[in-house]
Design a protein around this motif. Structure first.
Motif, mmCIF file in Angstrom:
data_model
loop_
_atom_site.group_PDB
_atom_site.id
_atom_site.type_symbol
_atom_site.label_atom_id
_atom_site.label_comp_id
_atom_site.label_asym_id
_atom_site.label_seq_id
_atom_site.Cartn_x
_atom_site.Cartn_y
_atom_site.Cartn_z
ATOM 1 N N LYS A 84 0.835 -1.205 0.000
ATOM 2 C CA LYS A 84 0.000 0.000 0.000
ATOM 3 C C LYS A 84 0.871 1.256 0.000
ATOM 4 O O LYS A 84 1.848 1.341 0.715
ATOM 5 C CB LYS A 84 -0.909 0.003 1.220
ATOM 6 C CG LYS A 84 -1.896 1.150 1.237
ATOM 7 C CD LYS A 84 -3.107 0.779 2.057
ATOM 8 C CE LYS A 84 -4.170 1.833 1.993
ATOM 9 N NZ LYS A 84 -4.905 1.886 0.752
ATOM 10 N N GLU A 103 -4.945 5.722 10.419
ATOM 11 C CA GLU A 103 -6.085 4.828 10.205
ATOM 12 C C GLU A 103 -5.808 3.835 9.080
ATOM 13 O O GLU A 103 -6.121 2.646 9.192
ATOM 14 C CB GLU A 103 -7.343 5.653 9.912
ATOM 15 C CG GLU A 103 -7.818 6.429 11.126
ATOM 16 C CD GLU A 103 -8.862 7.488 10.814
ATOM 17 O OE1 GLU A 103 -9.195 7.701 9.617
ATOM 18 O OE2 GLU A 103 -9.343 8.125 11.778
ATOM 19 N N ALA A 104 -5.209 4.304 7.990
ATOM 20 C CA ALA A 104 -4.855 3.411 6.882
ATOM 21 C C ALA A 104 -3.827 2.372 7.327
ATOM 22 O O ALA A 104 -3.899 1.200 6.942
ATOM 23 C CB ALA A 104 -4.311 4.220 5.709
ATOM 24 N N THR A 107 -5.575 -0.340 9.426
ATOM 25 C CA THR A 107 -6.340 -1.218 8.530
ATOM 26 C C THR A 107 -5.408 -2.179 7.801
ATOM 27 O O THR A 107 -5.675 -3.376 7.710
ATOM 28 C CB THR A 107 -7.128 -0.367 7.502
ATOM 29 O OG1 THR A 107 -8.019 0.485 8.223
ATOM 30 C CG2 THR A 107 -7.902 -1.244 6.546
ATOM 31 N N TRP A 108 -4.285 -1.671 7.286
ATOM 32 C CA TRP A 108 -3.286 -2.505 6.601
ATOM 33 C C TRP A 108 -2.741 -3.571 7.543
ATOM 34 O O TRP A 108 -2.665 -4.743 7.192
ATOM 35 C CB TRP A 108 -2.155 -1.603 6.072
ATOM 36 C CG TRP A 108 -0.970 -2.321 5.538
ATOM 37 C CD1 TRP A 108 -0.817 -2.861 4.281
ATOM 38 C CD2 TRP A 108 0.267 -2.576 6.225
ATOM 39 N NE1 TRP A 108 0.438 -3.421 4.168
ATOM 40 C CE2 TRP A 108 1.120 -3.256 5.344
ATOM 41 C CE3 TRP A 108 0.737 -2.274 7.504
ATOM 42 C CZ2 TRP A 108 2.405 -3.652 5.688
ATOM 43 C CZ3 TRP A 108 2.018 -2.663 7.849
ATOM 44 C CH2 TRP A 108 2.827 -3.348 6.951
ATOM 45 N N LYS A 110 -4.042 -4.858 10.313
ATOM 46 C CA LYS A 110 -5.029 -5.863 10.675
ATOM 47 C C LYS A 110 -5.278 -6.880 9.558
ATOM 48 O O LYS A 110 -5.687 -8.000 9.814
ATOM 49 C CB LYS A 110 -6.350 -5.195 11.048
ATOM 50 C CG LYS A 110 -6.294 -4.496 12.397
ATOM 51 C CD LYS A 110 -7.634 -3.854 12.739
ATOM 52 C CE LYS A 110 -7.592 -3.225 14.109
ATOM 53 N NZ LYS A 110 -8.881 -2.583 14.450
ATOM 54 N N ALA A 111 -5.005 -6.469 8.324
ATOM 55 C CA ALA A 111 -5.230 -7.356 7.176
ATOM 56 C C ALA A 111 -3.994 -8.181 6.811
ATOM 57 O O ALA A 111 -4.057 -9.005 5.887
ATOM 58 C CB ALA A 111 -5.655 -6.530 5.962
#
Length: 113
Positions: A84, A103-104, A107-108, A110-111
Motif C-alpha cells: 500500500k 487509520e490506513a 487497517t493494513w 489488521k489485514a
C-alpha cells in the motif's frame, strides 16, 4: 534470522545521494552524485523484501520528493495483495503522522496475512 510480517516506510528516500541531490540546488547536485561516499541505496535493495509493505509520504514533503516513495513502492518485491502507498496530504517532512495515515496503517496491519 527472525522474520517479520511487514515493512513500514515513512517519507523514505531512494538513496542518500538521490535525497541529497533533491535537497540542494541542481547547480551543485552533480557534485553529490560523483563524490558522496555514503552508501544507503534503498532503491537497490527494496526488491529483496518479500514482506508486506506500507509506504506513506506527502506530495508536500519539502525535503524528499514524493517520487522517491513511488519508486520504492513500484520496485518493492512485496506481494501486491499487501502492498500500500498512501499520500500523507498536507504533511511536511518532520510533521507527526496525520490521522488518515494512522487509520490506513491500522487497517493494513489488521489485514496482514
Amino acid at each position: 534470522g527472525q522474520k517479520f510480517k511487514g515493512l513500514i516506510i515513512d517519507s523514505g528516500f531512494r538513496s542518500y545521494k538521490d535525497a541529497a541531490y533533491a535537497y540542494v540546488t541542481p547547480m551543485f547536485g552533480w557534485l553529490i552524485r560523483l563524490g558522496w561516499p555514503v552508501v544507503m541505496d534503498n532503491i537497490g535493495i527494496i526488491d529483496q523484501t518479500k514482506a508486506c509493505l506500507f509506504v506513506y509520504h506527502s506530495k508536500d514533503d519539502e525535503v524528499v520528493p514524493y517520487f522517491h516513495a513511488e519508486d520504492l513502492y513500484e520496485k518493492a518485491g512485496s506481494p501486491e495483495s499487501c502492498k500500500k502507498l498512501v499520500n500523507a496530504e498536507d504533511f511536511l517532512h518532520g510533521d507527526l503522522t496525520p490521522r488518515h495515515v494512522q487509520e490506513a496503517l491500522v487497517t493494513w496491519y489488521k489485514a496482514l496475512p
